[in-house]
Design a protein around this motif. Structure first.
Motif, PDB file in Angstrom:
ATOM      1  N   GLY A   1       0.913  -1.278  -0.090  1.00 39.33           N
ATOM      2  CA  GLY A   1       0.059   0.137  -0.005  1.00 39.33           C
ATOM      3  C   GLY A   1       0.751   1.108  -0.203  1.00 39.33           C
ATOM      4  O   GLY A   1       0.196   2.258  -0.271  1.00 39.33           O
ATOM      5  N   ILE A   2       2.244   1.088   0.268  1.00 37.56           N
ATOM      6  CA  ILE A   2       3.014   2.396   0.175  1.00 37.56           C
ATOM      7  C   ILE A   2       4.160   2.281  -0.799  1.00 37.56           C
ATOM      8  O   ILE A   2       4.545   2.983  -1.415  1.00 37.56           O
ATOM      9  CB  ILE A   2       3.471   2.374   1.665  1.00 37.56           C
ATOM     10  CG1 ILE A   2       2.192   2.542   2.891  1.00 37.56           C
ATOM     11  CG2 ILE A   2       4.608   3.651   1.777  1.00 37.56           C
ATOM     12  CD1 ILE A   2       2.942   2.569   4.286  1.00 37.56           C
ATOM     13  N   ASP A   3       4.851   0.947  -0.645  1.00 36.51           N
ATOM     14  CA  ASP A   3       5.973   0.478  -1.788  1.00 36.51           C
ATOM     15  C   ASP A   3       5.409  -0.344  -2.605  1.00 36.51           C
ATOM     16  O   ASP A   3       4.449  -1.301  -2.074  1.00 36.51           O
ATOM     17  CB  ASP A   3       6.941   0.082  -0.684  1.00 36.51           C
ATOM     18  CG  ASP A   3       7.592   1.028   0.077  1.00 36.51           C
ATOM     19  OD1 ASP A   3       7.521   2.270  -0.159  1.00 36.51           O
ATOM     20  OD2 ASP A   3       8.473   0.512   1.061  1.00 36.51           O
ATOM     21  N   PHE A   4       5.532  -0.116  -3.770  1.00 37.30           N
ATOM     22  CA  PHE A   4       5.351  -0.981  -5.055  1.00 37.30           C
ATOM     23  C   PHE A   4       6.736  -1.527  -5.733  1.00 37.30           C
ATOM     24  O   PHE A   4       7.501  -0.792  -6.346  1.00 37.30           O
ATOM     25  CB  PHE A   4       4.446  -0.255  -6.057  1.00 37.30           C
ATOM     26  CG  PHE A   4       3.126   0.551  -5.463  1.00 37.30           C
ATOM     27  CD1 PHE A   4       2.104  -0.028  -5.976  1.00 37.30           C
ATOM     28  CD2 PHE A   4       3.366   1.481  -4.471  1.00 37.30           C
ATOM     29  CE1 PHE A   4       0.962   0.449  -5.267  1.00 37.30           C
ATOM     30  CE2 PHE A   4       2.022   1.903  -4.111  1.00 37.30           C
ATOM     31  CZ  PHE A   4       0.799   1.299  -4.475  1.00 37.30           C
TER      32      PHE A   4
ATOM     33  N   GLY B   1      11.824  -5.327 -11.658  1.00 38.29           N
ATOM     34  CA  GLY B   1      11.651  -4.093 -12.599  1.00 38.29           C
ATOM     35  C   GLY B   1      12.403  -2.860 -11.853  1.00 38.29           C
ATOM     36  O   GLY B   1      12.513  -2.812 -10.422  1.00 38.29           O
ATOM     37  N   TYR B   2      13.092  -2.166 -12.539  1.00 34.53           N
ATOM     38  CA  TYR B   2      13.873  -0.899 -12.094  1.00 34.53           C
ATOM     39  C   TYR B   2      13.098   0.174 -13.067  1.00 34.53           C
ATOM     40  O   TYR B   2      13.089  -0.045 -14.260  1.00 34.53           O
ATOM     41  CB  TYR B   2      15.097  -1.031 -12.013  1.00 34.53           C
ATOM     42  CG  TYR B   2      15.930  -0.800 -13.491  1.00 34.53           C
ATOM     43  CD1 TYR B   2      16.602   0.296 -13.696  1.00 34.53           C
ATOM     44  CD2 TYR B   2      16.315  -2.205 -14.204  1.00 34.53           C
ATOM     45  CE1 TYR B   2      17.182   0.355 -15.039  1.00 34.53           C
ATOM     46  CE2 TYR B   2      17.021  -2.170 -15.304  1.00 34.53           C
ATOM     47  CZ  TYR B   2      17.234  -0.898 -15.792  1.00 34.53           C
ATOM     48  OH  TYR B   2      17.930  -0.589 -16.924  1.00 34.53           O
ATOM     49  N   HIS B   3      13.284   1.457 -12.542  1.00 34.36           N
ATOM     50  CA  HIS B   3      12.899   2.763 -13.205  1.00 34.36           C
ATOM     51  C   HIS B   3      13.894   3.611 -13.076  1.00 34.36           C
ATOM     52  O   HIS B   3      14.373   4.127 -11.996  1.00 34.36           O
ATOM     53  CB  HIS B   3      11.467   3.181 -12.866  1.00 34.36           C
ATOM     54  CG  HIS B   3      10.596   4.028 -13.720  1.00 34.36           C
ATOM     55  ND1 HIS B   3      11.118   5.216 -14.260  1.00 34.36           N
ATOM     56  CD2 HIS B   3       9.365   3.675 -14.287  1.00 34.36           C
ATOM     57  CE1 HIS B   3      10.453   5.573 -15.017  1.00 34.36           C
ATOM     58  NE2 HIS B   3       9.607   4.805 -15.159  1.00 34.36           N
TER      59      HIS B   3
ATOM     60  N   TYR C   1      11.884   0.151  -6.460  1.00 38.90           N
ATOM     61  CA  TYR C   1      10.420   0.032  -6.177  1.00 38.90           C
ATOM     62  C   TYR C   1      10.129   1.551  -6.013  1.00 38.90           C
ATOM     63  O   TYR C   1      10.930   2.697  -5.761  1.00 38.90           O
ATOM     64  CB  TYR C   1      10.607  -0.446  -4.412  1.00 38.90           C
ATOM     65  CG  TYR C   1      11.144   0.265  -3.512  1.00 38.90           C
ATOM     66  CD1 TYR C   1      10.652   1.034  -2.446  1.00 38.90           C
ATOM     67  CD2 TYR C   1      12.614   0.348  -3.557  1.00 38.90           C
ATOM     68  CE1 TYR C   1      11.215   1.705  -1.653  1.00 38.90           C
ATOM     69  CE2 TYR C   1      13.298   0.863  -2.413  1.00 38.90           C
ATOM     70  CZ  TYR C   1      12.657   1.805  -1.623  1.00 38.90           C
ATOM     71  OH  TYR C   1      13.290   2.493  -0.521  1.00 38.90           O
ATOM     72  N   PHE C   2       8.624   1.831  -6.011  1.00 36.31           N
ATOM     73  CA  PHE C   2       8.043   3.107  -6.012  1.00 36.31           C
ATOM     74  C   PHE C   2       7.545   3.250  -4.583  1.00 36.31           C
ATOM     75  O   PHE C   2       6.981   2.669  -3.785  1.00 36.31           O
ATOM     76  CB  PHE C   2       7.071   3.123  -6.625  1.00 36.31           C
ATOM     77  CG  PHE C   2       7.366   3.212  -8.269  1.00 36.31           C
ATOM     78  CD1 PHE C   2       7.150   4.411  -9.107  1.00 36.31           C
ATOM     79  CD2 PHE C   2       7.650   2.180  -8.975  1.00 36.31           C
ATOM     80  CE1 PHE C   2       7.454   4.396 -10.506  1.00 36.31           C
ATOM     81  CE2 PHE C   2       8.099   2.208 -10.359  1.00 36.31           C
ATOM     82  CZ  PHE C   2       7.945   3.317 -11.091  1.00 36.31           C
ATOM     83  N   HIS C   3       7.733   4.319  -3.775  1.00 35.92           N
ATOM     84  CA  HIS C   3       7.247   4.837  -2.616  1.00 35.92           C
ATOM     85  C   HIS C   3       6.177   5.750  -2.777  1.00 35.92           C
ATOM     86  O   HIS C   3       6.423   6.892  -3.317  1.00 35.92           O
ATOM     87  CB  HIS C   3       8.657   5.121  -1.661  1.00 35.92           C
ATOM     88  CG  HIS C   3       7.982   5.594  -0.178  1.00 35.92           C
ATOM     89  ND1 HIS C   3       7.753   4.687   0.641  1.00 35.92           N
ATOM     90  CD2 HIS C   3       7.841   6.797   0.245  1.00 35.92           C
ATOM     91  CE1 HIS C   3       7.424   5.534   1.798  1.00 35.92           C
ATOM     92  NE2 HIS C   3       7.118   6.812   1.592  1.00 35.92           N
ATOM     93  N   LEU C   4       5.096   5.549  -2.050  1.00 38.86           N
ATOM     94  CA  LEU C   4       3.979   6.438  -2.297  1.00 38.86           C
ATOM     95  C   LEU C   4       3.989   7.182  -1.046  1.00 38.86           C
ATOM     96  O   LEU C   4       3.406   6.467   0.041  1.00 38.86           O
ATOM     97  CB  LEU C   4       2.579   5.653  -2.810  1.00 38.86           C
ATOM     98  CG  LEU C   4       1.520   6.600  -3.352  1.00 38.86           C
ATOM     99  CD1 LEU C   4       2.044   7.373  -4.606  1.00 38.86           C
ATOM    100  CD2 LEU C   4       0.508   5.908  -3.637  1.00 38.86           C
TER     101      LEU C   4
ATOM    102  N   GLU D   1       1.709   5.726 -14.384  1.00 37.76           N
ATOM    103  CA  GLU D   1       2.298   5.752 -15.730  1.00 37.76           C
ATOM    104  C   GLU D   1       2.950   4.346 -16.055  1.00 37.76           C
ATOM    105  O   GLU D   1       2.712   3.800 -16.906  1.00 37.76           O
ATOM    106  CB  GLU D   1       3.317   6.949 -16.135  1.00 37.76           C
ATOM    107  CG  GLU D   1       2.441   8.180 -16.495  1.00 37.76           C
ATOM    108  CD  GLU D   1       3.299   9.352 -16.703  1.00 37.76           C
ATOM    109  OE1 GLU D   1       3.046  10.381 -17.223  1.00 37.76           O
ATOM    110  OE2 GLU D   1       4.447   9.349 -16.273  1.00 37.76           O
ATOM    111  N   THR D   2       3.699   3.863 -14.862  1.00 38.21           N
ATOM    112  CA  THR D   2       4.398   2.667 -14.893  1.00 38.21           C
ATOM    113  C   THR D   2       3.272   1.439 -14.893  1.00 38.21           C
ATOM    114  O   THR D   2       3.596   0.639 -15.522  1.00 38.21           O
ATOM    115  CB  THR D   2       5.336   2.568 -13.837  1.00 38.21           C
ATOM    116  OG1 THR D   2       6.178   3.645 -13.894  1.00 38.21           O
ATOM    117  CG2 THR D   2       6.099   1.423 -13.753  1.00 38.21           C
TER     118      THR D   2
END
Length: 380
Positions: A209-212, A237-239, A258-261, A281-282
């Protein structure tokens, strides 16, 4: 005497763990599913650990996930009007439930997280369909995980798995075991596709819910796989738009993976919206990649078996690839160029959706707003 008093479920659960620990193929799952049906017991695969399963996808369980192969994530532009729809849905859910970190309960977190993909899935006009359920036939209170399995043209392509957030010294171990569940789910998806003579990559999104975190699984033919060549290979995956920061704690995954929201109530709203756009977008890119992979699998099978649908699958795939190539843009900055590319992408995607054989469609899209507005005009 103790073994005689064991329940059937406990006995077969021990058999499963023994099989995985000894390194037998993941496809042993199919045999145990048959046992489950014939003996009327409920087996849970949610207790399989990373140490038990890592070697089956070519990983060393002792290095903590540092040996993952990597693939670069893309980001496809989202029209401004559509991103505003995502923001409105997110805000509506936040007003109902609060933010993801306000809830220790995975079910509520999953409802908040769903705002990141609900609108995106709808753009595929039901050719990508969500089949949410508690992971691996477990109970929420036992498994601590919820999954959304997305089928593209009936083909398993994407799994979105929600896992319980934990604090303290067990974070890294908990995350690794959540990855083990992702591996199990990807294998189940791959096996389902294989039964239908379809072969395609499986994408997975793992989130608390916070990190993806994003993963891609590439299947190998069961005929050529062995203990040295696993049935699935996994890549993380990396961005490149994510910050190149050095992990301060051993519990943190590698940078840019990882994405941190951030918590919208505790941070600058513009920072939250910038991260939300990049994340969406990802996610859109992942769904588009999964959809394109499913078209490639159907086209390959059609050339061998169906013949009559070859032209339609070929057209759908060509339009989808053109949509992917319409422009890979990094999120954050809204510009006319991004809007133009986003509009072109959606036109090509709609053309691809229209070309898919009608037998693979479910819900027939009706513009309910337009129907309602017309009814109001008639009344007036």
């Amino acid at each position: 005497m103790a073994s005689q008093s064991q329940s059937p479920t406990s006995r077969y659960q021990q058999m499963i763990h023994s099989e995985y620990s000894s390194g037998i193929s993941l496809r042993t799952m199919e045999q145990f599913q048959s046992v489950k049906s014939s003996h009327g017991v409920r087996l849970s695969f949610s207790r399989v650990t990373y140490a038990q399963i890592a070697q089956r996808v070519g990983l060393n369980p002792d290095v903590g996930g540092d040996d993952f192969a990597q693939f670069e994530l893309g980001g496809v532009p989202i029209p401004e009007a559509d991103f505003l729809s995502i923001i409105r849905e997110f805000e509506c859910i936040l007003r109902q439930y609060g933010g993801p970190d306000d809830h220790p309960n995975e079910e509520t977190r999953a409802r908040v997280t769903a705002a990141t993909f609900n609108q995106i899935v709808s753009w595929f006009d039901n050719l990508i369909r969500n089949t949410p359920k508690v992971l691996m036939d477990g109970r929420l209170s036992r498994s601590g995980q919820i999954k959304n399995q997305f089928r593209s043209c009936r083909l398993c392509t994407i799994a979105f798995i929600e896992f319980k957030a934990v604090l303290g010294t067990h974070v890294a171990e908990h995350r690794k075991n959540a990855i083990a569940q992702v591996i199990m789910e990807a294998d189940a998806c791959s096996l389902s596709n294989e039964r239908n003579n379809l072969d395609n990559p499986i994408y997975a999104i793992l989130s608390d819910g916070i990190d993806f975190h994003f993963f891609r699984f590439t299947p190998r033919s069961a005929k050529t796989s062995s203990a040295e060549q696993p049935l699935l290979t996994i890549a993380r995956g990396y961005h490149m738009s994510l910050p190149q920061t050095t992990a301060v704690l051993a519990t943190q995954p590698p940078a840019r993976t990882y994405f941190h929201l951030p918590n919208v109530s505790c941070t600058d709203p513009s920072r939250f919206l910038s991260q939300l756009r990049l994340l969406c977008e990802t996610i859109f890119w992942v769904f588009l990649a999964g959809y394109t992979a499913s078209l490639e699998a159907y086209l390959t099978r059609s050339r061998i078996q169906e013949k009559d649908n070859v032209e339609r699958w070929d057209t759908a795939l060509d339009k989808a690839k053109n949509a992917m190539a319409a422009g890979i843009l990094n999120g954050g900055n809204v510009s006319m160029e991004q809007e133009d590319k986003a509009a072109t992408l959606r036109i090509l995607l709609n053309a691809s959706l229209d070309a898919v054989p009608s037998a693979y469609r479910g819900y027939h899209r009706k513009d309910l707003v337009e129907i309602y507005m017309k009814s109001m005009d008639v009344k007036s």
